[in-house]
Design an enzyme around this catalytic site. Structure first.
Site, PDB file in Angstrom:
ATOM      1  N   HIS A  57     101.382  55.496 -15.741  1.00 21.01           N
ATOM      2  CA  HIS A  57     102.771  54.984 -15.346  1.00 21.01           C
ATOM      3  C   HIS A  57     102.853  55.515 -13.782  1.00 21.01           C
ATOM      4  CE1 HIS A  57     104.938  55.046 -19.581  1.00 21.01           C
ATOM      5  NE2 HIS A  57     105.055  53.688 -18.975  1.00 21.01           N
TER       6      HIS A  57
ATOM      7  N   CYS B 138     109.448  62.166 -17.613  1.00 24.56           N
ATOM      8  CA  CYS B 138     109.155  61.390 -18.831  1.00 24.56           C
ATOM      9  C   CYS B 138     110.290  61.537 -19.555  1.00 24.56           C
ATOM     10  CB  CYS B 138     107.760  61.743 -19.337  1.00 24.56           C
ATOM     11  SG  CYS B 138     106.349  60.951 -18.454  1.00 24.56           S
TER      12      CYS B 138
HETATM   13  N1  ARG Z   1     103.207  58.858 -25.254  1.00 20.18           N
HETATM   14  C1  ARG Z   1     103.988  58.009 -24.247  1.00 20.18           C
HETATM   15  C2  ARG Z   1     103.294  56.876 -23.907  1.00 20.18           C
HETATM   16  O1  ARG Z   1     102.234  56.587 -23.812  1.00 20.18           O
HETATM   17  C3  ARG Z   1     104.156  59.003 -22.948  1.00 20.18           C
HETATM   18  C4  ARG Z   1     105.422  58.325 -22.093  1.00 20.18           C
HETATM   19  C5  ARG Z   1     105.557  59.106 -20.764  1.00 20.18           C
HETATM   20  N2  ARG Z   1     106.724  58.531 -20.104  1.00 20.18           N
HETATM   21  C6  ARG Z   1     106.624  58.348 -18.832  1.00 20.18           C
HETATM   22  N3  ARG Z   1     107.725  57.894 -18.112  1.00 20.18           N
HETATM   23  N4  ARG Z   1     105.560  58.583 -18.027  1.00 20.18           N
HETATM   24  O2  ARG Z   1     103.970  55.692 -23.862  1.00 20.18           O
END
Ligand code: ARG
Length: 289
Positions: free
Chosen positions: A182, A282
Site C-alpha cells: 500500500h 492503517c
Molecule cells: N491485513 C491488511 C491487508 O492486508 C492490512 C491493511 C493495512 N492497511 C493499510 N492502510 N496499509 O489488507
C-alpha cells in the site's frame, strides 16, 4: 552555518515553524482483529495476534489523538471482518466528498459497504467505485492533489475514478515491492501543504518503480528519505497533524530525521498490527477537510 574550508559554505536552513491543525479521524476498535488469512507478506496465520495487547495498543493510539486535541469517531466493528480495524482502507474523504473502497481480496470485500454506509450516515456523499481501490491505504491527500499508489491493491483505473469523485488531480505512483503493498507504508505525509508550510513527505525509494522514484524526486526534492530498516518496521505508516507525527516506536532513525526538520515525533507501539502488515496510519482514516 558551517564553514568547511575557505571556499565551501553550507547553509543549514532552519526548518519552518511546525503548526498543528486539528484533525478529524475515523477508527474501528480491534474487537474482531486477528490474522486468519494471509493477503500480504507480513501475515502468517501461524503467528497469532495477542488480542489483549492489540486492544491496549489501539487504545493508546486513540488516546494519543485525543490528547493532541483531534476528533476521533468510531465505526462499529463487524464480527466477520478481522481487518476492519484498518480504517484507512475504508475510503478516501476530501473536502466533504468521499470515494468508496472496493477491496482487492474477497476476505475484505464487505468492509467497503460498512465504511461507505458510515460515511453516508455522517452526511458525506460517497461515490460508489467501479474499480478496485483500498481507500487511504493507496490515496494520500496532499495540498491540492492526491498521491495514488498502484501495483498490488488499487487499480490505475481507480486513480482516474478517484480524481473525478473528489475533484482533485491525482499523481499515480507504482509500487513494486510486495512488502510495501500500500502507498501508506511507502510514503508518510508530514505536512499536507494546506497550512503555512509547504507540503512535505518522507518516503522509501525502494518501494517504487524507477519512473515513480523519479516522479517523487521531481515533486519533492527536499523529502526525507527513509531507510529500508525504518520502512521495514512500518515507520512510514505515520499520521501527522503538521507538527506531531505519530509513528511506530521502532522507527528511531526516521524519528530523529523528523526532529531535525522541526516535527515532534510521537512514538507508539503497534507491534500486534505489524503481524497483519499494518500500523498507525492503517488504523486511521482522516476525513480531510
Ligand atoms: N491485513 C491488511 C491487508 O492486508 C492490512 C491493511 C493495512 N492497511 C493499510 N492502510 N496499509 O489488507
Amino acid at each position: 552555518m558551517t564553514v568547511l574550508d575557505t571556499r565551501t559554505v553550507v547553509h543549514h536552513a532552519a526548518p519552518p515553524p511546525r503548526m498543528s491543525r486539528t484533525r478529524h479521524y475515523l477508527m474501528c476498535a480491534p474487537l474482531h482483529f486477528e490474522v486468519t488469512y494471509a493477503i500480504n507478506p507480513w501475515m502468517d496465520t501461524a503467528n497469532p495476534v495477542d488480542a489483549e495487547r492489540a486492544r491496549l495498543q489501539w487504545e493508546v493510539l486513540r488516546n494519543t489523538y485525543l490528547s493532541l486535541g483531534h476528533r476521533v469517531d468510531l465505526i462499529e466493528p463487524a464480527p466477520s471482518q478481522p481487518d476492519m480495524v484498518f480504517a484507512a482502507n475504508g475510503g478516501l474523504v476530501v473536502g466533504g466528498r468521499a470515494y468508496g473502497a472496493k477491496f482487492r481480496f474477497p476476505e475484505r470485500a464487505a468492509e467497503g459497504a460498512a465504511y461507505s454506509s458510515w460515511l453516508e450516515r455522517s452526511g458525506i456523499a460517497v461515490v460508489t467505485p467501479a474499480h478496485t481501490n483500498e481507500g487511504e491505504g493507496d490515496f494520500l491527500a496532499l495540498g491540492s492533489m492526491i498521491l495514488a499508489g498502484t501495483g498490488f491493491r488499487t487499480s490505475l483505473a481507480a486513480h482516474i475514478e478517484a480524481a473525478e469523485a473528489v475533484d482533485r488531480p491525482v499523481v499515480s505512483l507504482e509500487l513494486v515491492d510486495p512488502r510495501f503493498y500500500h502507498l501508506d507504508v511507502a510514503i508518510a505525509v508530514l505536512d499536507d501543504g494546506n497550512g503555512s508550510a509547504p507540503a512535505e513527505i518522507a518516503y522509501y525509494p525502494g518501494a517504487f518503480s524507477r519512473h515513480s522514484q523519479r516522479t517523487l524526486r521531481d515533486l519533492f526534492p527536499d523529502a526525507i528519505i527513509c531507510s529500508e530498516a525504518d520502512a521495514l518496521v512500518l515507520g512510514l505508516n505515520a499520521v501527522s497533524d503538521g507538527h506531531h507525527v505519530v509513528l511506530p516506536s521502532a522507527a528511531v532513525g526516521l524519528a530523529e530525521a523528523l526532529t531535525l526538520r522541526g516535527y515532534t515525533p510521537v512514538p507508539v507501539d503497534l507491534s500486534e498490527y505489524m503481524k497483519s502488515g499494518g500500523s498507525v496510519k492503517c488504523c486511521t482514516m482522516e476525513l480531510h477537510r
